[in-house]
Design an enzyme around this catalytic site. Structure first.
Site, mmCIF file in Angstrom:
data_model
loop_
_atom_site.group_PDB
_atom_site.id
_atom_site.type_symbol
_atom_site.label_atom_id
_atom_site.label_comp_id
_atom_site.label_asym_id
_atom_site.label_seq_id
_atom_site.Cartn_x
_atom_site.Cartn_y
_atom_site.Cartn_z
ATOM 1 C CB SER A 24 -0.898 0.028 1.245
ATOM 2 O OG SER A 24 -0.173 0.482 2.384
ATOM 3 C CG ASP A 25 1.285 5.848 -1.472
ATOM 4 O OD1 ASP A 25 2.298 5.987 -0.768
ATOM 5 O OD2 ASP A 25 1.018 6.603 -2.428
ATOM 6 C CB CYS A 26 3.128 5.820 3.358
ATOM 7 S SG CYS A 26 4.594 4.914 2.852
#
Length: 757
Positions: free
Chosen positions: A261-263
């Site tokens: 996932s993106d952060c």
């Protein structure tokens, strides 16, 4: 049982990794972890297991245009080893070179330096690059990280960047690449909670095309899901995107293929999208959809998810299997063919030369009245004024996602090394309103034979989390340029930055004789710029984006995801924009002149069914299936040796349903150093996909009709042909289900018309 005992149950093969053996070793390792340990190893700051001797690992490493600063990357203090890495130009400038071989060389160096850092404990072995979201809206703050607005150019960039970064063996990689951000992410304003509902046509033609290439064609190790939602479902919880399309349709199914996932994106499913009612529910839907690794901390609530029967231990084990299988492919446990790389392989003379070369090749000439450029000794300029906020730029020239370079050569430093007097005055800042510096700038210009203004935009105007609201030059920069232009001195403007600015005033101002776009040229930017202006190196870059008029920002909502135009909307990118650009996509002048001649064209007519059947000898058809090669001779009839970028466009007035693209780039090639009086030959390959575009269902279709190929933006050469027969599908896109079952209550999100976060 310790980690070495667990892995020793199935020792490694002597010469190379064995997929079968490593599958067994990964299973043994995961079986040895407690439930709590499993959960602690599904986040980017993976804890490992002290009990087993499994080391911790930070998955967050960056390498967009060089080993970049990130939680997993540790630069030491200079001049100690691993205190720097080669800093290449921002991808938007490299893309302007239209040089695929250059892209692969750059990626190979970045991968080698990244692996050297990893081998010595200064980074991980995976890197979250490249950013392959096409630069859809000119205001996007992260467009500088991308190869530009055209999906075909982005796909070509990927075909070279991923193999360069990872190496040639998927089971013994140099590093793991991560294509990001999947999918339809290209906006910072409200990015944590936005929803977009692109048509299946636009998904297939534009938003998903780069990811298809990344997964299907390059063997990338990892994919990053994005912050936004698509069709009301956050991408990191989308069974359609992550399972139906990514894994089942594009076959992202190797044991070592994982999704990160993106952060903070998993937390955003609950916090900003309001898609779930609790954070643990957000973790559940994300894991269930196929996100194996979270950058963040919501997965630490998976104990609660399990207790509520929202997910399963089997889902945890599947994710861990992918992650540890991936680490085996980069020698994390046993080493591999890249294990010997060390600091001697970082910032080598060859790498430094390549960074300079990339800066040179991307620079683009937008105006050159009275042939002011190149500056030869015949001009006899004994003094030069360097003015503007980029005149003495160092870190400004790197753009975002940068690391620590070995050096940064500012324009001022480079110009002082030439045989002339340099008069420097900043004059104004990037976004200044005060004119207090104008007087010193004008005074410097008055006592100089040549004036160069270096300005534009930087990361204070465009960056991650920061979109632009305007396409005009910020602050009072144009006011200063106008005053400089009234001094009746030869005046060159150098425009820095990733996003384009409306240059109408500069192009129309007769007092500005030359205009060069220099992007973010990074560590050797000053030297590259000097050599290009002096004519020591030719200039041959082409804009990888459209330069829109400033009014575009007022006319088009940044949230409008549509690519194609309609009665009240002008469309996006050169392929669909119905307005008049200030400077078109693909534009770039040279210091010399060329003439062109077809060497090999096409038949005047093809039957679609017969054509496709003749191409099937190479295997099942797809948009990658080779069709033919168009060739053109390019002769230099001017006074200067020069590179030349050949751009081949395809258009049709009647093929397929309206609206139809204005034109589409279908092939390109950069020729190097064509000397005066000599010629080179462009070999421009075409595929079946060159002639296809998406129908309303997202299937790529070759439509019958009349077509034209044209060389260059100015149609230097053209050739017309026709396709007969019935439309034929060469690639498909799965249709989303009408309904998806989640293990928790969810709330489908409406499309965004304003920032939702």
């Amino acid at each position: 049982m310790g980690i070495q005992q667990a892995l020793a149950l199935y020792p490694p093969a002597k010469q190379r990794l064995s997929a079968v053996i490593n599958t067994q070793r990964v299973k043994s390792l995961i079986d040895s972890l407690t439930l709590e340990e499993k959960i602690l190893n599904l986040v980017d700051a993976s804890a490992g297991s002290e009990r087993l001797g499994l080391p911790s690992y930070e998955w967050w490493n960056e390498a967009t245009h060089g080993v970049g600063s990130a939680p997993g990357v540790q630069f030491t203090e200079k001049p100690v080893n691993f205190s720097y890495a080669t800093s290449f130009p921002a991808p938007i400038l490299t893309a302007a070179s239209f040089d695929d071989a250059l892209v692969r060389e750059i990626a190979s160096v970045i991968g080698r330096e990244g692996r050297a850092f990893g081998n010595n404990g200064f980074s991980g072995f995976d890197f979250w690059a490249p950013n392959i979201n096409p630069f859809r809206d000119p205001r996007w703050g992260r467009g500088q990280e991308t190869p530009g607005e055209d999906s075909f150019v982005v796909q070509s960039y990927i075909r070279n960047f991923i193999p360069g970064l990872q190496g040639d063996d998927p089971e013994d990689k140099q590093v793991i690449a991560t294509c990001k951000h999947y999918a339809a992410y290209d906006l910072e304003t409200g990015r944590y909670g936005n929803d977009y509902n692109p048509t299946q046509q636009d998904l297939a033609d534009y938003f998903l095309a780069p990811f298809k290439t990344c997964v299907r064609d390059t063997g990338v190790g990892s994919i990053m899901c994005a912050y936004n939602a698509v069709d009301g479902i956050p991408t990191c919880a989308s069974e359609y995107l992550l399972d139906q399309v990514l894994r089942k349709h594009w076959n992202f199914t190797a044991d070592y293929n994982y999704v990160v996932s993106d952060c903070g994106a998993v937390t955003d499913i609950w916090q900003y999208h309001n898609f779930t009612d609790t954070e643990e529910a957000a973790a559940s839907v994300s894991l269930n959809a196929g996100v194996d690794l979270e950058c963040g901390s919501s997965y630490l609530k998976l104990n609660e998810s399990l207790a509520a029967n929202q997910t399963t231990v089997q889902a945890l084990d599947q994710a861990l299997t992918r992650l540890y299988s991936a680490l085996f492919t980069v020698g994390f446990f046993d080493g591999g063919k890249y294990t010997a790389l060390g600091f001697a392989d970082v910032s080598t003379p060859e790498a430094q030369s390549l960074a300079y070369e990339a800066a040179v090749e991307g620079m683009t000439l937008l105006k050159n009245d009275k042939r002011l450029l190149p500056i030869r000794s015949s001009h006899k300029y004994k003094s030069v004024a360097l003015i503007g906020p980029f005149a003495n730029a160092t870190t400004q020239m790197q753009g975002d996602y940068s690391g620590i370079p070995p050096f940064l050569i500012s324009p001022l430093e480079a110009f002082k090394g030439h045989d002339w007097e340099v008069n420097y005055a900043m004059g104004t800042g990037i976004n200044n309103q005060t004119t207090t510096g104008f007087a010193s700038a004008l005074a410097a210009a008055e006592k100089s034979d040549l004036v160069i203004y270096l300005g534009g935009i930087d990361n204070s105007i465009e960056a991650e989390t920061l979109d632009r609201t305007s396409l005009t030059w910020p602050g009072n920069q144009l006011d200063l340029v106008t005053q400089l232009s009234k001094l009746h001195k030869p005046l060159i403007v150098v425009q820095f930055g990733g996003g384009q600015l409306d240059d109408s005033a500069l192009l129309q101002n007769e007092g500005v004789q030359a205009l060069v776009w220099a992007g973010y040229p990074s560590q050797s930017g000053g030297s590259a710029l000097l050599d290009v202006l002096l004519g020591k190196r030719s200039i041959a870059g082409r804009l990888p984006v459209t330069q829109y008029p400033a009014s575009y920002a007022d006319q088009v909502s940044i949230f409008d995801i549509n690519i194609r135009p309609n009665d009240s909307y002008p469309g996006r990118t050169y392929k669909w924009y119905t307005g008049m650009p200030v400077v078109p996509f693909g534009y770039g002048l040279h210091y010399t002149k060329f003439e062109f001649e077809w060497a090999q064209t096409l038949n005047h007519e093809y039957n679609i069914q017969q054509l496709v059947a003749s191409c099937q000898s190479t295997g099942p058809i797809s948009d990658n299936t080779p069709f033919t090669t168009v060739k053109a001779h390019v002769k230099n009839i001017g006074p200067e040796a020069s590179d030349y970028v050949g751009l081949l466009f395809l258009s049709s007035p009647d093929a397929g349903p309206a609206p139809r693209p204005n034109k589409s780039l279908v092939s390109y090639l950069r020729l190097h150093n064509i000397t005066s009086g000599s010629q080179g030959t462009l070999d421009l390959p075409l595929t079946l996909g060159s002639m296809a575009r998406a129908d309303e269902n997202g299937n790529l279709v070759i439509f019958p009709g009349h077509y034209k190929i044209a060389l260059d933006v100015s149609d230097s050469l053209t050739f017309e042909f026709s396709l007969r027969g019935d439309p034929l599908v060469i690639d498909t896109l799965p249709v989303p289900d009408a309904h998806y079952d989640f293990t928790v209550p969810v709330h489908i999100q409406p499309p965004s018309t304003e920032a939702h976060s």
